[in-house]
Design an enzyme around this catalytic site. Structure first.
Site, PDB file in Angstrom:
ATOM      1  CD  GLU A 118     -83.804  37.640  -9.561  1.00  8.27           C
ATOM      2  OE1 GLU A 118     -83.443  37.040  -9.787  1.00  8.27           O
ATOM      3  OE2 GLU A 118     -83.728  38.239 -11.218  1.00  8.27           O
ATOM      4  CE  LYS A 150     -87.502  32.034 -15.294  1.00 14.08           C
ATOM      5  NZ  LYS A 150     -86.936  32.423 -13.673  1.00 14.08           N
TER       6      LYS A 150
END
Length: 395
Positions: free
Chosen positions: A271, A328
């Site tokens: 990531e 999120k």
């Protein structure tokens, strides 16, 4: 007809055997560039549309954080390489119950290969250093049981097992050569790294210059974090110069691995990214900075080179993330790491196309898939033949 079916059944077994035994260990990454396809949103395109978008953008390497069957079905026959995830909520169960791990691999991997090209399983995400001591202790057992399951199902040379770590596992990363693992994770980490060495798996790092800069904006030159021209830093111990923070973060990881006795383990960035919008106290989260980071990162990866400490080990990275994800939680920046908006339009221009509404599909050519060996091409041909034979035998 019985003779004919028996003959083709033998051919099918030979083809599958060839595919499974063709390499010493599974490799989950082709080229240098990949993407994280997160789906914590209620307004993003369907998995089928996402496949079309990824193929148009010529992004072959894809990671998801679960094993959702609608995604696995959509990726079938796409030619895209997919890493699926055992989410953190399943880690303890996978560790405690080997049969559960076996059934999970059977239902989510074996049932879809080879049509869906599942190349990896990520067991948990940022478990070590998370503060959940029970889950940290369970991670080794979960990875071991998942790996044993792939061995039992003869998938261990097809599917690579990994887990991703945040920078919370390090006690110090500046300068890069001083980096070591924190004492409270070192015991669990050592066991895990021993297992990774046995499996031939890399160390997976979630690295965010964005977060490092946000934590110390008065001490870090933003140009250093964005890959822009800058004086950079000089590591006195190794006599190495760093002109960008991501390279320094990766080499800090190599330093920690070497300190722990794992000199040969590869580091892959699972990531990295930059938020395009944020809260009032997240001033660096702008579309311009996000574009600069991701555009410069794409250029950096296209050079197919390593880091100052490991110049011959080609850097590979999965970008976070494909879409802005409106479900999120946390700071506004958490919902704005996407290269794309929920409607499939680009969040900013780094050279990728927007999602077209047309249903016209475009086939991936071998050139579009990037440099691949002749043997890899044969494997795809053979797996396709295996699938056709399997359908024939069931009819």
């Amino acid at each position: 007809m019985k003779i004919s079916r028996s003959f083709w059944r033998c051919i099918l077994l030979l083809l599958v055997s060839f595919v499974q035994k063709g390499s010493v260990s599974a490799k989950a990454f082709t080229g240098t560039y990949g993407i994280n396809y997160g789906r914590l949103a209620n307004n993003i395109p369907s998995p089928t549309e996402v496949v079309r978008l990824l193929k148009a953008a010529k992004i072959k390497n894809v990671r998801i954080y679960d094993a959702d069957h609608s995604v696995l079905d959509a990726f079938s026959g796409s030619g895209l390489d997919l890493v699926i995830g055992v989410n953190n909520g399943l880690v303890k169960d996978m560790s405690d119950d080997a049969d559960h791990a076996l059934n999970w691999v059977r239902e989510n991997v074996q049932a879809y290969i080879p049509n869906t090209h599942i190349v990896g399983i990520a067991v948990g995400n940022e478990v070590l250093g998370s503060g959940d001591l029970d889950m940290q202790s369970a991670l080794y057992g979960a990875v071991r049981n998942i790996y044993n399951a792939t061995q039992k199902l003869q998938l261990d040379r097809v599917v690579q097992i990994t887990t991703a770590h945040s920078q919370a596992v390090f006690s110090n990363s500046y300068p890069p050569s001083s980096c070591v693992f924190k004492e409270d994770v070192s015991q669990d980490m050592k066991k895990l790294l021993d297992l990774f060495t046995q499996m031939g798996s890399p160390f997976c790092l979630n690295a965010y210059p964005f977060l490092a800069y946000m934590g110390s904006p008065d001490k870090i030159d933003i140009n250093y974090a964005l890959f822009n021209p800058t004086d950079g830093i000089y590591d006195e111990k190794t006599k190495l110069h760093y002109d960008n923070m991501l390279d320094a973060q990766i080499d800090a990881t190599y330093a920690a691995l070497e300190d722990a006795g794992f000199n040969k383990m590869e580091v892959i960035v699972t990531e990295t990214g930059w938020a395009s919008h944020g809260d009032a106290n997240e001033g660096a989260a702008t579309p311009e900075n996000a574009r600069t980071y991701n555009y410069n990162l794409r250029k950096r990866l296209s050079k197919r080179k390593g880091t100052p400490r490991r110049p011959k080990s080609m850097l590979k990275a999965y970008i976070f993330a494909l879409f802005n994800e409106n479900s999120k939680t946390g700071a506004t920046s958490e919902r704005n790491f996407g290269l794309y908006k929920p409607d499939g339009k680009i969040a900013y221009d780094i050279g990728f196309p927007a999602l077209k509404s047309s249903s016209t599909s475009s086939r991936l050519s071998f050139k579009e898939l990037g440099p691949r060996s002749w043997r890899s091409s044969y494997v795809w041909v053979l797996t396709a033949c295996s699938s056709a034979l399997f359908v024939f035998l069931r009819s």
